[in-house]
Scaffold this motif. Structure first.
Motif, PDB file in Angstrom:
ATOM      1  N   GLN A   1     -29.982  -3.288  29.729  1.00  0.00           N
ATOM      2  CA  GLN A   1     -30.580  -2.215  28.938  1.00  0.00           C
ATOM      3  C   GLN A   1     -30.287  -2.406  27.452  1.00  0.00           C
TER       4      GLN A   1
ATOM      5  N   PHE B   1     -32.448  -5.202  26.281  1.00  0.00           N
ATOM      6  CA  PHE B   1     -33.826  -4.708  26.244  1.00  0.00           C
ATOM      7  C   PHE B   1     -34.111  -3.952  24.948  1.00  0.00           C
TER       8      PHE B   1
ATOM      9  N   ARG C   1     -34.858  -7.972  22.818  1.00  0.00           N
ATOM     10  CA  ARG C   1     -35.792  -8.105  23.937  1.00  0.00           C
ATOM     11  C   ARG C   1     -36.543  -9.438  23.946  1.00  0.00           C
TER      12      ARG C   1
ATOM     13  N   ASP D   1     -37.707   4.379  29.207  1.00  0.00           N
ATOM     14  CA  ASP D   1     -38.459   3.167  28.865  1.00  0.00           C
ATOM     15  C   ASP D   1     -37.874   1.934  29.548  1.00  0.00           C
ATOM     16  N   PHE D   2     -36.543   1.874  29.642  1.00  0.00           N
ATOM     17  CA  PHE D   2     -35.932   0.757  30.365  1.00  0.00           C
ATOM     18  C   PHE D   2     -36.285   0.819  31.847  1.00  0.00           C
TER      19      PHE D   2
ATOM     20  N   GLU E   1     -38.899   2.144  33.294  1.00  0.00           N
ATOM     21  CA  GLU E   1     -40.303   1.767  33.505  1.00  0.00           C
ATOM     22  C   GLU E   1     -40.456   0.254  33.508  1.00  0.00           C
ATOM     23  N   TRP E   2     -39.757  -0.409  32.589  1.00  0.00           N
ATOM     24  CA  TRP E   2     -39.783  -1.876  32.543  1.00  0.00           C
ATOM     25  C   TRP E   2     -39.150  -2.468  33.809  1.00  0.00           C
ATOM     26  N   PHE E   3     -38.007  -1.940  34.216  1.00  0.00           N
ATOM     27  CA  PHE E   3     -37.284  -2.473  35.364  1.00  0.00           C
ATOM     28  C   PHE E   3     -38.077  -2.263  36.655  1.00  0.00           C
TER      29      PHE E   3
ATOM     30  N   LEU F   1     -40.565  -4.967  37.111  1.00  0.00           N
ATOM     31  CA  LEU F   1     -40.051  -6.335  36.989  1.00  0.00           C
ATOM     32  C   LEU F   1     -40.106  -7.112  38.302  1.00  0.00           C
TER      33      LEU F   1
ATOM     34  N   GLU G   1     -35.033 -10.592  31.155  1.00  0.00           N
ATOM     35  CA  GLU G   1     -35.537 -11.017  32.467  1.00  0.00           C
ATOM     36  C   GLU G   1     -34.628 -12.062  33.100  1.00  0.00           C
TER      37      GLU G   1
END
Length: 430
Positions: A34, A37, A41, A102-103, A105-107, A110, A134
């Protein structure tokens, strides 16, 4: 309770994959991810497998096709709804919503990126390249896969009753350790054994044994999946990876000298009031503490992860005292190559002088030493490290030169910049 020997005997890998979830990883990886990120990033990083135990010929022991199958399975994983809910809604270290929307949602979207695998002599070259948040999540599952496949190669040669006897002996060995620790006053201990575990099932069993045998003295596990499934505290803060990458991105010697503190400044901004544990040994503890900014003295504690642990704790106590802090209110976390005898020794030595905690790793979750002929199940030293960042090589000096890594010329430069002179080599156990 799972019959591990029976499961091994009749095992099909699709029932017992080595890595079962993206959160079958260490908590500190998610916390660091996180932070990365938010702050770095787009940084391009390369991770690589490093087998410090060159006498263990992984490419002779592990079938390449089976290794690819397990790695491809890891790439197919994504967060389940329950896992996402746990990360979003659980309280970690007294803080709700540790992970930002936001983290998350990205995770949740993934899938781990591709890998590069080839055989070089009797070893495998395994690398991961891409954006830092990633590829960093490959480290723990990659190590778990290699460690368990090596173990399975040995177990596959054993018959049903041999397996039953093996696990009976391993169970007894672990429980005797727990019984020794049970009588230790003031003990606080956590499971840090994911990366070099014997297997997921064995780590889960070891955690259950610690819960039953130690009660409140067992404070949690670094493994997020086990923490979730067993309703335990997820334990972890940060690791050497952060200063290694920040240092590689530094453009001048002056920026290099400040990079370890820039890491912690970013960390403090993200976790104000929480998770404030210093890991000082990446480029030498002594120099790190001498040059540390005043605000670091107010942090909660320090993790000792290389060199002589007693010496490291004494340095921490002396540093806090010199900065006007009360060491008895500070926390020292020991986490390097621990086993019962050393835990007992350190707890007794520092009781009343500083608060202590122990992150017990490989010799909790993978101590099969002496249980099979030729010691073919003994743990060995396997790591997966960031070896390049932003096109530049990374370097780690450590307080133990046997753990140092990086090109010779860069190691020489880093020693000059960080004022590291003669160091005492210490055998790397695991």
């Amino acid at each position: 309770m799972v019959d591990i020997s029976g499961r091994v005997w009749s095992h099909k890998w699709k029932i017992d994959p080595i890595v079962r979830s993206l959160i079958d990883t260490d908590f500190y990886k998610l916390l660091m991810c996180q932070s990365v990120f938010r702050n770095k990033r787009d940084t391009q990083v390369t991770f690589s497998l490093i087998n410090r135990s060159s006498d263990v010929p992984l490419a002779k022991l592990i079938d390449e096709g089976e290794l690819r199958e397990q790695l491809d399975h890891v790439r197919s994983l994504s967060l389940s709804r329950g896992e996402s809910t746990w990360l979003r809604g659980n309280t970690f270290y007294g803080k709700r919503q540790m992970f930002s929307p936001d983290f998350m949602e990205w995770f949740e979207a993934l899938r781990l990126p591709d890998y590069h695998l080839e055989r070089v002599g009797d070893q495998y070259e395994l690398t991961f390249e891409g954006s830092w948040p990633e590829v960093m999540l490959w480290e723990i599952p990659a190590l778990a896969v290699l460690m368990e496949l090596r173990g399975r190669a040995v177990l596959h040669q054993m018959k049903k009753f041999e397996l039953q006897v093996l696990y009976a002996r391993a169970t007894t060995k672990l429980w005797e350790k727990v019984e020794t620790l049970r009588g230790l006053d003031g003990l606080r201990i956590a499971d840090f054994g994911t990366r070099r575990r014997h297997s997921y099932l064995w780590q889960d069993w070891a955690v259950q044994a610690m819960v039953e045998g130690l009660g409140e003295k067992f404070v949690g596990t670094s493994n997020c999946l086990i923490a979730k499934n067993r309703d335990l505290e997820a334990i972890g803060t940060n690791a050497h990876e952060l200063p290694m990458v920040y240092a590689a991105l530094a453009k001048t010697d002056a920026e290099l000298a400040q990079s370890p503190y820039l890491v912690l400044s970013d960390w403090q901004e993200e976790h104000d009031g929480n998770l404030r544990i210093i890991l000082p040994d990446t480029y030498g503890t002594q120099g790190f503490l001498q040059r540390a900014p005043a605000w670091l003295a107010g942090w909660t504690g320090m993790r000792i992860d290389s060199g002589d642990p007693a010496k490291g704790a004494e340095e921490a106590i002396a540093w806090w005292t010199s900065r006007g802090e009360d060491p008895t209110k500070k926390l020292v976390i020991f986490s390097d190559g621990l086993d019962v005898q050393k835990i007992v020794e350190l707890q007794k030595q520092f009781a009343g002088r500083v608060q202590t905690s122990f992150g017990w790793g490989t010799l909790l979750t993978n101590d099969f030493r002496g249980l099979v002929p030729q010691d073919r199940l003994a743990p060995f030293s396997l790591v997966c490290k960031a070896v390049k960042a932003g096109g530049q090589p990374t370097v780690k000096l450590s307080d133990n030169p046997n753990k140092a890594m990086g090109p010779a010329a860069e190691i020489k430069r880093y020693k000059r910049v960080f004022g590291v002179s003669v160091q005492t080599p210490i055998e790397v156990v695991v």
